[in-house]
Design an enzyme around this catalytic site. Structure first.
Site, mmCIF file in Angstrom:
data_model
loop_
_atom_site.group_PDB
_atom_site.id
_atom_site.type_symbol
_atom_site.label_atom_id
_atom_site.label_comp_id
_atom_site.label_asym_id
_atom_site.label_seq_id
_atom_site.Cartn_x
_atom_site.Cartn_y
_atom_site.Cartn_z
ATOM 1 N N GLU A 1 29.070 96.634 27.223
ATOM 2 C CA GLU A 1 27.950 97.175 28.255
ATOM 3 C C GLU A 1 28.337 98.060 29.189
ATOM 4 O OE1 GLU A 1 28.588 93.905 26.785
ATOM 5 O OE2 GLU A 1 26.634 93.428 26.071
ATOM 6 N N HIS B 1 23.124 83.185 28.326
ATOM 7 C CA HIS B 1 21.901 83.941 27.846
ATOM 8 C C HIS B 1 20.678 83.686 28.737
ATOM 9 C CE1 HIS B 1 24.617 83.811 24.347
ATOM 10 N NE2 HIS B 1 24.084 84.842 23.991
#
Lengths: 450, 327
Positions: free
Chosen positions: B60, B129
């Site tokens: 990321e 998440h």
């Protein structure tokens, strides 16, 4: 150790309060934000909520006791704990009367966001939410105003309510809040402004219709069986305020006879033109109201070391009601016509008899008139309705001997007026001048009909 | 107007902007061949090719860093992070680079970068998440933050984000991808900093953020039907810039405010709004500004616990009523 609870300051002008009723028994559990004790202030009867959790270890002020603001009225501690006065170190009860509040209240603020657990406390099962608005009377009291944290009770009002109250001239201390935790909100201020009268109960009489508990019978030896009657709230209020008045107001009475010849004549003529026909009492109300406008101190009060002189002349008329006494108010009596006063008084008396009188209608009086003439009472003194400066009593209208201009004894319609004065604000000459003016108005009554 | 799903609206925005401007390109994990973890990029690889729809490794910080570099070099990258939780790996590039570079270089360079990511709970994906972290990005000056709650806003705001010369954190919601709504066909972008008033009422202001805008609207209908309380429901749509005027105007009318967010309470969006409201409308408040937030815990995996950990309609109703009276 147990912490003392001070007599809270429940209104701006409150200097002392009377414990009306403990809502938690000694030894009972106390919860922050829940009603602890009913207290009568100079303005109203109010329920005071505990600002801490614990056990009511000791009741210091008994029901009926009057104490200065800040004086200890009780001690709250933990279960099984002795009152501080009972402890070996002998610390004086209530010596630490200022310790409550602040710290505890602030804890509430941090706790409220612990997730599901804190929601369950609000009966909000399984909720994920944390709402700051659902304050249970915790956060706001935290800020310690004044000296004692208990005594420095601030008026709970929302910002918009405060702003509007200032704009509309509504006195927040006299309102009862309808918002969460008793907060005064905008709607309360708006409706108070519309009513034009304070919403809180005030004055000697409340219109609360409350049934007395059924009488109990006890045996009392030589006196035989005793029927014990519990007082209604209204009776309790009358009892306490009358005792308070007699105990605090150094009163004296002035009496004079009024020649009612002209008034009787006038009333005869009213019968042809007026409905309802104004009574002699209505004339006394009108005469007194006119004189009150001229003698501001009589239309005032001694309060908290100061004289208060009221803008409005609101005359209360004592009305006997079932088992008690109610004093409905004729607002602005000095500026109302005699006919208007007559109609207003009749409507109020009817409401009292029907038990339909509302708190605003018994509030706001600046002077009281009591009439027992219908029972043939010639003259009497009465108890001043605190904090008013004076009260006028009216005896029976009867033909009584009088001496005319030429020294002859003649029969004339007369009645006796007695003005009972609080010497803290009204001195002998003040009262005498006022009373003489009332007599003058009644003896030359045409002005009353204007 | 055509009724399309939230994910389709996003897809339309990407496609239209890529068609209109060759400098627009997409990067992210599984955005190409797999067409996106939530199928937002469906069909784009086929239409625009590998040069403009680039699958990346799981990295990321690097993806965002490349995006920052590409944006500085004159392109308009749209980077997808698979969930908002993963964006935390890229915080260095987001905060230290994307948000700061324009300031560090006196605006000689700009960073027209869009970072898309979904957030929110309800799908049993556990604490790694499922969080709602808009407050983290709202905190950072230099970033614009969008939180669209309808298909129309998703499309209009994504188009605006792509055309904006500032880095934009574009926060989608997993539970909204399947929701349908009317979307204008004119392809016009929306403006950042314009709240939507979803419903009008005089009694209480409810501000709902991201998915909670929809929850707030449901709660308002219940308040009206069952409690005679008429709520203004405001969806801020973008948190930075914030249309505070619309919120304040409503609060000055209703005197009560309830902020609904899915994120955590401490340092949250609601905390920020509450501060702004009391600073600027204190004298209009009839009750403390209420907040309805996610529970102050990492998101549970267990279904009932997860459901209990984010706000539902009834919590909003309760919070609104609590501004009127003791419950």
């Amino acid at each position: 150790m147990a912490e003392s609870v001070g007599m809270p300051r429940l209104s701006d002008s409150m200097e002392e309060g009377t414990v009306l009723k403990w809502l938690v028994e000694e030894g009972g559990e106390v919860k922050r934000g829940e009603p602890l004790v009913e207290i009568e202030t100079d303005k109203a009867n109010m329920t005071y909520e505990a600002d801490t959790d614990g056990v009511l270890v000791k009741v210091i002020a008994k029901e009926g006791d009057t104490l200065a603001v800040g004086e200890p009225i009780a001690e709250i501690g933990e279960a099984g704990e002795a009152a501080s006065g009972d402890e070996a170190d002998g610390e004086e009860a209530g010596a630490d009367g200022s310790a409550n509040g602040g710290g505890e209240a602030s804890a509430g603020g941090g706790d409220e966001e612990e997730g599901p657990a804190s929601q369950a406390e609000r009966g909000d099962e399984g909720a994920a939410t944390a709402t700051a608005a659902a304050d249970n009377g915790s956060g706001e009291e935290g800020g310690s105003e004044g000296s004692g944290a208990n005594g420095g009770e601030r008026i709970k009002a929302s910002p918009v309510a405060k702003r509007m109250a200032a704009e509309l001239g509504v006195e927040l201390a006299r309102l009862e809040g309808s918002g969460p935790g008793g907060r005064i909100v905008k709607a309360d201020v708006e409706s108070a402004a519309e009513d034009g009268a304070p919403k809180a109960e005030a004055g000697a009489a409340s219109a609360e219709a409350e049934a007395a508990a059924p009488p109990k019978r006890e045996s009392s030896g030589a006196k035989g069986e005793v029927e014990v009657q519990e007082l209604t709230r209204l009776q309790q209020t009358v009892t306490r305020r009358m005792a308070e008045s007699k105990a605090t107001a150094p009163d004296f009475a002035l009496t004079l006879d009024v020649d009612m010849t002209a008034a009787v004549e006038l009333r005869k003529r009213f019968k042809d033109v007026a409905d309802p026909v104004p009574s002699f009492n209505d004339m006394v109300v009108k005469a007194a109201a006119t004189a009150l406008r001229e003698f501001p101190k009589v239309n005032g009060a001694y309060r908290d070391g100061r004289f208060e002189l009221y803008e409005k002349v609101n005359v209360g008329i004592a009305v006997a009601a079932e088992g008690t006494l109610v004093v409905p108010t004729i607002f602005g009596a000095d500026s109302r016509s005699l006919g208007d006063i007559a109609r207003g008084a009749r409507a109020l008396i009817e409401k009292v008899r029907d038990n339909k009188i509302t708190p605003p209608e018994v509030s706001g009086g600046t002077f009281t008139i009591s009439n027992l003439g219908m029972y043939g009472i010639e003259r009497f003194t009465a108890i001043i309705n605190p904090p008013q400066a004076a009260l006028l009593t009216v005896g029976a209208l009867e033909k009584k001997p009088a001496v005319d201009d030429r020294g002859r004894v003649v029969a004339r319609d007369q009645l006796t007026l007695t003005l009972v004065c609080d010497h803290r604000i009204l001195y002998g000459a003040d009262g005498a001048q006022f009373l003489a003016r009332v007599r003058e108005l009644l003896e030359q009554p045409l002005a009353l009909a204007l | 107007m055509a009724e399309v799903r939230y994910r389709e609206a996003l897809n339309q925005a990407l496609r239209e902007e890529m068609q209109a401007d060759e400098s627009v390109f997409i990067m992210g994990e599984d955005v190409g061949v797999f067409q996106g973890a939530f199928k937002v990029t469906a069909g784009l690889l086929e239409e625009f090719g590998e040069k403009r729809v680039r699958d990346t490794p799981i990295s990321e910080n690097t993806i965002v860093g490349m995006g920052v570099g590409a944006a500085m070099g004159g392109l308009r990258p749209v980077v997808e992070i698979m969930t908002i939780n993963f964006s935390l790996l890229a915080m260095d590039q987001i905060v230290n680079s994307a948000a700061s570079i324009r300031y560090m270089f006196n605006a000689q360079v700009k960073v027209p970068l869009v970072i898309r990511m979904p957030q929110g709970g309800g799908h049993q994906l556990g604490p790694t998440h499922s969080h709602s972290l808009e407050a983290w990005f709202l905190h950072v000056p230099g970033l614009l933050v969008a939180v669209p709650s309808t298909p129309a806003d998703a499309k209009g705001l994504l188009k605006a984000a792509i055309r904006d010369d500032n880095p934009v954190i574009f926060i989608e919601h997993e539970a909204l991808y399947g929701k349908k709504g009317e979307v204008p066909e004119n392809g016009e972008p929306l403006r950042f900093g314009e709240a939507a008033v979803r419903r009008e009422g005089d009694d209480v202001t409810i501000v709902g953020v991201s998915r909670m805008a929809a929850t707030a609207l449901q709660a308002a209908e219940t308040l009206a039907a069952e409690h005679e309380v008429e709520a203004d429901v405001i969806d801020p749509r973008t948190l930075r810039p914030l249309d505070l005027d619309t919120i304040l105007e409503s609060v000055r009318k209703t005197n009560r405010a309830v902020i609904v967010e899915e994120g955590w309470p401490h340092g949250g969006v609601g905390a920020n709004f509450a501060a702004l409201i009391q600073e600027q409308a204190f004298d209009y408040l009839d009750a403390p500004v209420a907040r309805v937030t996610g529970a102050d815990i990492p998101m549970p995996y267990s279904k009932p616990l997860e459901q209990a950990a984010f706000p539902h309609e009834e919590h909003v109703v309760q919070a609104a009523l609590a501004t009127f009276r003791d419950l």
